[in-house]
Design a protein around this motif. Sequence first.
Motif, PDB file in Angstrom:
ATOM      1  N   LEU A  91      12.272  39.783  14.020  1.00 19.84           N
ATOM      2  CA  LEU A  91      11.395  38.720  13.535  1.00 19.84           C
ATOM      3  C   LEU A  91      10.611  38.091  14.680  1.00 19.84           C
ATOM      4  CD1 LEU A  91      10.761  37.217  10.843  1.00 19.84           C
ATOM      5  CD2 LEU A  91      12.508  35.567  11.470  1.00 19.84           C
ATOM      6  N   LYS A  92      11.281  37.852  15.789  1.00 19.53           N
ATOM      7  CA  LYS A  92      10.627  37.249  16.961  1.00 19.53           C
ATOM      8  C   LYS A  92       9.551  38.173  17.525  1.00 19.53           C
ATOM      9  CE  LYS A  92      11.607  35.445  21.594  1.00 19.53           C
ATOM     10  NZ  LYS A  92      12.682  35.177  22.608  1.00 19.53           N
ATOM     11  N   ASN A  93       9.876  39.450  17.661  1.00 18.46           N
ATOM     12  CA  ASN A  93       8.902  40.408  18.209  1.00 18.46           C
ATOM     13  C   ASN A  93       7.705  40.587  17.281  1.00 18.46           C
ATOM     14  OD1 ASN A  93      10.483  40.836  20.490  1.00 18.46           O
ATOM     15  ND2 ASN A  93      11.587  42.560  19.572  1.00 18.46           N
ATOM     16  N   GLN A  94       7.983  40.632  15.981  1.00 18.40           N
ATOM     17  CA  GLN A  94       6.888  40.789  15.025  1.00 18.40           C
ATOM     18  C   GLN A  94       5.988  39.559  15.026  1.00 18.40           C
ATOM     19  OE1 GLN A  94       6.091  43.632  12.955  1.00 18.40           O
ATOM     20  NE2 GLN A  94       4.234  42.397  13.009  1.00 18.40           N
ATOM     21  N   ARG A  95       6.581  38.392  15.211  1.00 16.33           N
ATOM     22  CA  ARG A  95       5.784  37.160  15.264  1.00 16.33           C
ATOM     23  C   ARG A  95       4.793  37.225  16.423  1.00 16.33           C
ATOM     24  NH1 ARG A  95       5.106  31.828  14.406  1.00 16.33           N
ATOM     25  NH2 ARG A  95       4.877  30.476  16.236  1.00 16.33           N
ATOM     26  N   ILE A  96       5.257  37.676  17.576  1.00 15.75           N
ATOM     27  CA  ILE A  96       4.379  37.780  18.754  1.00 15.75           C
ATOM     28  C   ILE A  96       3.262  38.784  18.482  1.00 15.75           C
ATOM     29  CG2 ILE A  96       4.292  38.501  21.168  1.00 15.75           C
ATOM     30  CD1 ILE A  96       7.189  37.481  21.435  1.00 15.75           C
TER      31      ILE A  96
END
Length: 821
Positions: free
Chosen positions: A277-282
């Motif tokens: 989720l964090k990587n996709q947000r970036i």
Amino acid sequence: MGMLDNGQGIIPQVVFEVSWEVCNKVGGIHTVLASKCEAAMASFGDQYIFIGPDIWREEHDNPEFNEDTGLFLGWKEHARGLGLNFRTGTWNIPGSPQTIIIDFTPLIPRKDEFFSKAWEDYKLDSISGDWDYVEASLFGFAAGMLIKSYTEYYHIHEVVAQFHEWMSAAGLLFIEKEAPYIATVFTTHATTIGRSIAGNGLPLYETLTQYSGDEMAGRLNVRAKHSLEQIAAVVADQFTTVSNITAEECTILLGKTPDQITPNGFNSEIVPNASVLKNQRIESREKIRNVAEAVFGSNVPDDVLIIGTSGRYEFRNKGIDIFIRALAKLDKENPQGKAVLALILVPANNYGPRSRVVQRLAGENPEMSGSVHLTHNLHDAGFDPVLRLLEEVNLDNNEKRRVKVLFIPCYLNGTDGLIDLTYYQVLMGLDYTLFPSYYEPWGYTPQESLAFGVPTLTTDLSGFGRWMAPVTGDTKNAALNIAPRMNKSDDQLIAWISTNLNDFSNYSDKELLQAREKAIELSQKTLWKDFFTYYLLAYQTALDAVSLVDRPMPDRVDGSAEDGRMKLARSSDPIWKRVLVESEFPQDLKGLEDISKNLWWTWNYEAENLFQSIDPILWEQVEYNPIALIRQIPLGRLMELETDVSFNESYRRVYEKFKKYMGRTNPAPGPSIAYFSMEFGFHSSLKIYSGGLGILAGDYLKEASDRNVPLIGVGLLYRYGYFRQVLTITGEQIAEDIQEQFSDLPVQPVYDEEGQWVDTQIAMPGRMLHIRLWKAMIGKIPLYLMDTDYDANQPNDRSITYHLYGGDEENRLKQEMVLGT
């Protein structure tokens, strides 16, 4: 199963869930059913069966349905002997539930029989129902017949049949009269009258108690649908709806208070883990910023607050107008705060990404022109409600403005050619979402936002907002804000949201992170694993109601196992089946198929005589339609034709003439011409004409073909064409509608380079009208025909191309709009 569950009630052996949106994505009910499936299967396994309409009969295979001919073998033969036409398989969603899709069209000749019986039994008002009402009702009747047949064949005693919305409610009425031992549940997700009132711009909640449902049904021309919905709510063993606010609608407009609230849950299994989720947000934020800079031609700062709204293009009902006006107020009254990038993620009538935006993303620097908001090209952009309001409030994306708006008018499926992210991937890149809806019986979009860790705003007029209000405690909450819209003016609501936006933009990074964590925490309170208990209670209560009265089931009709359980696995017992064997057309006569698919034969009498000579009696029976003739030629006759010297000489002469005609080059000089007409007359086998105008238009195309003029025709493909006049036994003249089977017509779908059926869209009030493209060949002239009768459209819009010159003035206007696309 079927025993008492610790005193809580009777547990069903089988649950049927019936909806027009099973394997047929139209709106939010599709999402409800698909996301709920795994929770339901955890309770019932393969005893949980979906029933939907089979509406992909003449085109490509339904991508959501995987046919399995080995399911329910013995019962299928029994049911088809009763005249039911259906397919069995699984729905292509998580859980792969067993699914039955029904072809209800064979029941069309019996529609008067069904509606007459419903009038006698329930006083159902069907007289005013249009074809969208008739088709949905026939689907419902067929579903009821199928459930009755299944239950009696396997002799199951605890069966629940749940029917969603008025589109399937006729099945519930059938069961209540013909199979009362089956427990029924009727669920309305939004009342017909409530949606119609709001959709016509009338105040709903402010004056709800002043409305009469029956009176408004007449005023808004939805009397038949309202009657069906109202009766189903009253006679069902359990009547449910999705939220308290919709329950208030039901009480006032239907005269029946729901027995149970069954809120919509969310399937958290689709949400990635924290790291992904964090990587996709970036990644998503970077993509959104890059696209925005390409459209604006100016820099978008790294720390920009990215917000968004999404959903169907219902400009007022979904609060898109409020969203834009709140942005304008924020930009005007607080111009110095953190930069705000607002996304409007609403599918509209687009025709692909803007080429200059694509070039800029590729590192080129073309000069931009046109809209300063759009990512994709938009048909009739000058009339688009979003673009017009953005211009009115002066949100012009000037470099110095605090608030900039990016309008992405496409379905975010990951292959739009520009964003190339799915909706959920874009959602993960947002900081805040706002859904200030006016009419929102539940509201999945804010629920999805919370699940993906995105703080959100909804209103106290949404079912979800009201459900969550006791959980949040305060209407202003960092993770879930519930804007007060009940009894508030638009200006008051706009001011509230503008202030809320400004406050949110001032949160520190730490506060934003806490808000995202709180959003995920709140989403855990709306999961299907918990909410499905409301459905279980409704099922048990419905079965309890059935058990309290004497509703005997007929004796078993099969010879199955003693326990009467259904056969859910493939049967290993041999079962004799009727098989339709289609003859292989002889290779030496393949040219007959080419000729039959081109209306050239209609003005070449030698070709017409050739078809007649194949089988004069069958030729007359198929009403002089060579495509239908070729499909029904007996095998024995085909073998005779192969050795018939006279026939083969005639065939070769006609086929050579046809090939020579079609092989002509060097078109006549002059401009290319497009000939538009509501009707074209060539032959009675293609019923898209009614008189002189059609014959004239048809003759123009024939002559253009003969003269090799570069011309194309453009018209409409009607499902029922024009009516046929017949005499009753008493000599009375009546009109009879005959449904066209497009597979028997000389028309073919038009595909693009990727093999997708070409369609286009028109922006209608609060929705998109989808139009698909067919082609008929008139000698060398292509005639492009459009129709709206397919699942992408709402039921009311599917009927636009039902009849030539049919319907009221409004429908005639819609037909002309379709023709003009």
